[in-house]
Design a protein around this motif. Structure first.
Motif, PDB file in Angstrom:
ATOM      1  N   SER A  50     -54.976 -28.720 103.804  1.00 44.42           N
ATOM      2  CA  SER A  50     -55.453 -27.049 102.972  1.00 44.42           C
ATOM      3  C   SER A  50     -54.275 -26.345 102.532  1.00 44.42           C
ATOM      4  O   SER A  50     -53.292 -26.510 101.897  1.00 44.42           O
ATOM      5  CB  SER A  50     -56.955 -27.367 103.178  1.00 44.42           C
ATOM      6  OG  SER A  50     -56.863 -25.761 101.861  1.00 44.42           O
ATOM      7  N   ARG A  51     -53.837 -26.338 104.490  1.00 45.91           N
ATOM      8  CA  ARG A  51     -52.645 -25.242 103.916  1.00 45.91           C
ATOM      9  C   ARG A  51     -51.324 -25.384 103.459  1.00 45.91           C
ATOM     10  O   ARG A  51     -50.297 -24.916 103.293  1.00 45.91           O
ATOM     11  CB  ARG A  51     -52.914 -24.702 105.791  1.00 45.91           C
ATOM     12  CG  ARG A  51     -51.308 -22.896 105.393  1.00 45.91           C
ATOM     13  CD  ARG A  51     -51.679 -22.773 106.859  1.00 45.91           C
ATOM     14  NE  ARG A  51     -51.363 -23.278 107.713  1.00 45.91           N
ATOM     15  CZ  ARG A  51     -51.161 -23.065 109.174  1.00 45.91           C
ATOM     16  NH1 ARG A  51     -51.906 -22.085 110.099  1.00 45.91           N
ATOM     17  NH2 ARG A  51     -51.162 -24.165 110.287  1.00 45.91           N
ATOM     18  N   LEU A  52     -51.529 -26.856 103.914  1.00 47.20           N
ATOM     19  CA  LEU A  52     -50.097 -27.621 103.651  1.00 47.20           C
ATOM     20  C   LEU A  52     -50.173 -28.111 102.400  1.00 47.20           C
ATOM     21  O   LEU A  52     -49.000 -28.007 101.820  1.00 47.20           O
ATOM     22  CB  LEU A  52     -50.029 -29.243 104.203  1.00 47.20           C
ATOM     23  CG  LEU A  52     -49.003 -29.919 103.865  1.00 47.20           C
ATOM     24  CD1 LEU A  52     -47.341 -29.908 104.967  1.00 47.20           C
ATOM     25  CD2 LEU A  52     -49.319 -31.618 104.512  1.00 47.20           C
ATOM     26  N   PHE A  53     -50.937 -28.435 101.882  1.00 46.76           N
ATOM     27  CA  PHE A  53     -50.783 -27.942 100.397  1.00 46.76           C
ATOM     28  C   PHE A  53     -51.431 -27.153  99.602  1.00 46.76           C
ATOM     29  O   PHE A  53     -50.400 -25.982  98.277  1.00 46.76           O
ATOM     30  CB  PHE A  53     -52.448 -28.983  99.582  1.00 46.76           C
ATOM     31  CG  PHE A  53     -52.050 -30.311  99.417  1.00 46.76           C
ATOM     32  CD1 PHE A  53     -52.169 -31.002  98.404  1.00 46.76           C
ATOM     33  CD2 PHE A  53     -52.624 -30.875 100.460  1.00 46.76           C
ATOM     34  CE1 PHE A  53     -52.184 -32.715  98.114  1.00 46.76           C
ATOM     35  CE2 PHE A  53     -52.602 -32.189 100.603  1.00 46.76           C
ATOM     36  CZ  PHE A  53     -51.829 -32.951  99.913  1.00 46.76           C
ATOM     37  N   GLN A  54     -51.650 -25.519 100.457  1.00 48.49           N
ATOM     38  CA  GLN A  54     -51.808 -24.314 100.009  1.00 48.49           C
ATOM     39  C   GLN A  54     -49.733 -24.003  99.896  1.00 48.49           C
ATOM     40  O   GLN A  54     -48.866 -23.005  98.771  1.00 48.49           O
ATOM     41  CB  GLN A  54     -52.106 -23.100 100.507  1.00 48.49           C
ATOM     42  CG  GLN A  54     -53.529 -23.405 100.678  1.00 48.49           C
ATOM     43  CD  GLN A  54     -54.475 -22.963 101.374  1.00 48.49           C
ATOM     44  OE1 GLN A  54     -53.771 -22.052 102.142  1.00 48.49           O
ATOM     45  NE2 GLN A  54     -55.324 -22.947 101.515  1.00 48.49           N
ATOM     46  N   SER A  55     -49.342 -23.990 101.201  1.00 52.29           N
ATOM     47  CA  SER A  55     -47.228 -23.724 101.396  1.00 52.29           C
ATOM     48  C   SER A  55     -46.881 -24.917 100.037  1.00 52.29           C
ATOM     49  O   SER A  55     -45.463 -23.908  99.924  1.00 52.29           O
ATOM     50  CB  SER A  55     -47.304 -24.782 102.513  1.00 52.29           C
ATOM     51  OG  SER A  55     -47.791 -23.877 103.966  1.00 52.29           O
ATOM     52  N   ALA A  56     -47.246 -25.966  99.705  1.00 51.04           N
ATOM     53  CA  ALA A  56     -46.350 -26.747  98.898  1.00 51.04           C
ATOM     54  C   ALA A  56     -46.551 -26.024  97.239  1.00 51.04           C
ATOM     55  O   ALA A  56     -45.586 -26.419  96.574  1.00 51.04           O
ATOM     56  CB  ALA A  56     -46.553 -28.003  98.914  1.00 51.04           C
ATOM     57  N   ALA A  57     -47.736 -25.307  97.134  1.00 47.49           N
ATOM     58  CA  ALA A  57     -47.827 -25.146  96.176  1.00 47.49           C
ATOM     59  C   ALA A  57     -47.444 -23.904  95.349  1.00 47.49           C
ATOM     60  O   ALA A  57     -46.652 -23.716  94.574  1.00 47.49           O
ATOM     61  CB  ALA A  57     -49.517 -24.780  95.827  1.00 47.49           C
ATOM     62  N   LYS A  58     -47.350 -23.012  96.739  1.00 47.15           N
ATOM     63  CA  LYS A  58     -45.857 -21.757  97.387  1.00 47.15           C
ATOM     64  C   LYS A  58     -44.448 -22.074  96.728  1.00 47.15           C
ATOM     65  O   LYS A  58     -44.074 -20.710  96.017  1.00 47.15           O
ATOM     66  CB  LYS A  58     -46.030 -21.147  98.133  1.00 47.15           C
ATOM     67  CG  LYS A  58     -47.708 -20.291  97.437  1.00 47.15           C
ATOM     68  CD  LYS A  58     -48.498 -19.919  99.532  1.00 47.15           C
ATOM     69  CE  LYS A  58     -49.806 -19.213  99.890  1.00 47.15           C
ATOM     70  NZ  LYS A  58     -50.025 -18.380 100.755  1.00 47.15           N
ATOM     71  N   VAL A  59     -44.443 -22.545  96.994  1.00 44.81           N
ATOM     72  CA  VAL A  59     -42.852 -22.898  97.213  1.00 44.81           C
ATOM     73  C   VAL A  59     -42.967 -24.101  95.892  1.00 44.81           C
ATOM     74  O   VAL A  59     -41.339 -25.288  95.057  1.00 44.81           O
ATOM     75  CB  VAL A  59     -41.629 -23.749  98.244  1.00 44.81           C
ATOM     76  CG1 VAL A  59     -42.049 -22.678  98.666  1.00 44.81           C
ATOM     77  CG2 VAL A  59     -43.032 -25.209  98.651  1.00 44.81           C
ATOM     78  N   LYS A  60     -43.810 -24.503  95.187  1.00 42.17           N
ATOM     79  CA  LYS A  60     -43.642 -25.385  93.552  1.00 42.17           C
ATOM     80  C   LYS A  60     -42.803 -26.141  93.521  1.00 42.17           C
ATOM     81  O   LYS A  60     -42.770 -27.615  92.972  1.00 42.17           O
ATOM     82  CB  LYS A  60     -42.975 -25.048  92.697  1.00 42.17           C
ATOM     83  CG  LYS A  60     -43.205 -23.206  91.970  1.00 42.17           C
ATOM     84  CD  LYS A  60     -41.825 -22.698  91.016  1.00 42.17           C
ATOM     85  CE  LYS A  60     -42.380 -21.188  90.548  1.00 42.17           C
ATOM     86  NZ  LYS A  60     -41.668 -20.650  89.933  1.00 42.17           N
ATOM     87  N   MET A  61     -44.252 -27.147  94.634  1.00 39.81           N
ATOM     88  CA  MET A  61     -43.545 -28.156  94.942  1.00 39.81           C
ATOM     89  C   MET A  61     -44.854 -29.420  94.767  1.00 39.81           C
ATOM     90  O   MET A  61     -46.512 -29.213  95.432  1.00 39.81           O
ATOM     91  CB  MET A  61     -43.771 -29.136  96.636  1.00 39.81           C
ATOM     92  CG  MET A  61     -42.388 -29.904  96.799  1.00 39.81           C
ATOM     93  SD  MET A  61     -42.921 -29.800  99.137  1.00 39.81           S
ATOM     94  CE  MET A  61     -41.292 -28.633  99.057  1.00 39.81           C
ATOM     95  N   THR A  62     -44.598 -30.078  94.539  1.00 39.72           N
ATOM     96  CA  THR A  62     -46.102 -31.393  94.164  1.00 39.72           C
ATOM     97  C   THR A  62     -46.443 -32.915  95.475  1.00 39.72           C
ATOM     98  O   THR A  62     -45.247 -33.910  95.942  1.00 39.72           O
ATOM     99  CB  THR A  62     -45.668 -31.830  92.877  1.00 39.72           C
ATOM    100  OG1 THR A  62     -46.530 -30.973  92.483  1.00 39.72           O
ATOM    101  CG2 THR A  62     -47.855 -32.801  93.040  1.00 39.72           C
ATOM    102  N   ILE A  63     -47.030 -33.076  96.105  1.00 45.03           N
ATOM    103  CA  ILE A  63     -46.931 -33.909  97.291  1.00 45.03           C
ATOM    104  C   ILE A  63     -47.513 -34.647  96.983  1.00 45.03           C
ATOM    105  O   ILE A  63     -48.446 -34.669  95.635  1.00 45.03           O
ATOM    106  CB  ILE A  63     -48.198 -33.137  98.173  1.00 45.03           C
ATOM    107  CG1 ILE A  63     -47.549 -32.239  98.803  1.00 45.03           C
ATOM    108  CG2 ILE A  63     -47.708 -33.909  99.778  1.00 45.03           C
ATOM    109  CD1 ILE A  63     -48.117 -31.689 100.391  1.00 45.03           C
TER     110      ILE A  63
END
Length: 284
Positions: A50-63
């Motif tokens: 969940s935190r991985l996806f939160q970090s990605a969202a904060k840098v405008k990256m889509t996993i």
């Protein structure tokens, strides 16, 4: 045979192909997570993913995978590599593209890579505690993002390492933030203090576990920052991280904390933590 995950498939190391144009290489443009494995099982894996996806969202990256798919990738790596005690490392970069500071075209697909490694618990340090060195926190102001931009953390850890300390205790304008790769806790008069989870620290998963344990054990806890001067006067200090668990701090810059040995509340939390993980009690 060691298996890795990259480009949507499990593969051996010799078959890995990482482009020199990967933005993780050029800019540290990516995020990552480390998930602990105990007794072959992932620990707090959902929270890490969940935190991985939160970090990605904060840098405008889509996993390019769902959280459920990422969990399965992590589980498969731990299983296929027969990890009993160790960790799974997951990294996502913005992808490979010609070097420009702005984001590449939307057609560039983020690169997901991962591996699992056997890594024993640092039982001696957990039992006996470790010394730390105070280091000025010179990092950027978005430490809540678990990004690949870790040079500030690396420099702090090296400064501690050069004086035989296990960790750097970071402070910004005299206020303790966290460690170079850990969260910091102080104990004074039976109350535990730790920096609030804002942009100046990473909200560690083990940190969150400790907050939950304090609530279960009715141990007073305040998410209130303390100063470096107050840190020297604490009755106890300890740090937390995925790989360090709950680790006592015995000294800062050569000055003993409390009696210079792991304290009562630290030990209480360590025992409560171990009860959550049968493999620890069973001696792994």
């Amino acid at each position: 045979m060691t298996l890795y995950f990259m480009d949507g498939k499990f593969t051996e190391q010799g078959e890995l192909n990482i482009s020199i144009d990967d933005r993780g290489y050029y800019f540290g443009d990516g995020v990552y997570e480390v998930i602990k494995v105990y007794g072959g099982e992932l620990y707090t894996a959902e929270e890490h993913i969940s935190r991985l996806f939160q970090s990605a969202a904060k840098v405008k990256m889509t996993i390019p995978y769902s959280e459920g798919q990422m969990l399965e990738i992590a589980r498969e790596l731990a299983l296929c590599n027969t990890i009993s005690v160790g960790h799974v490392y997951i990294q996502v970069t913005r992808g490979a593209a010609p070097r420009t500071h702005q984001f590449p075209a939307s057609t560039v697909v983020p690169v997901v890579s991962a591996y699992a490694i056997q890594n024993p618990r640092p039982t001696s340090n957990i039992d006996n505690g470790v010394p730390v060195k105070s280091v000025e926190d010179i990092r950027w102001l978005r430490c809540d993002i678990k990004s690949l931009n870790l040079l500030g953390n690396v420099l702090a850890k090296q400064e501690a390492y050069e004086v035989n300390c296990a960790e750097a205790l970071l402070h910004r304008d005299g206020v303790v933030t966290e460690g170079s790769s850990s969260n910091m806790f102080g104990v004074k008069g039976g109350t535990i203090y730790t920096h609030p989870a804002n942009n100046l620290i990473l909200n560690g998963i083990t940190r969150q576990v400790v907050l939950g344990l304090c609530q279960e054990l009715a141990v007073p806890l305040k998410e209130t920052a303390f100063t470096i001067e107050e840190a020297f006067k604490m009755d106890e200090l300890f740090l937390t991280s995925t790989t360090s668990e709950i680790m006592p701090i015995t000294s800062i810059d050569g000055h003993s904390i409390g009696s210079g040995i792991p304290g009562t509340l630290t030990r209480k939390l360590q025992k409560a933590f171990a009860l959550q993980i049968p493999s620890i009690i069973a001696g792994e």
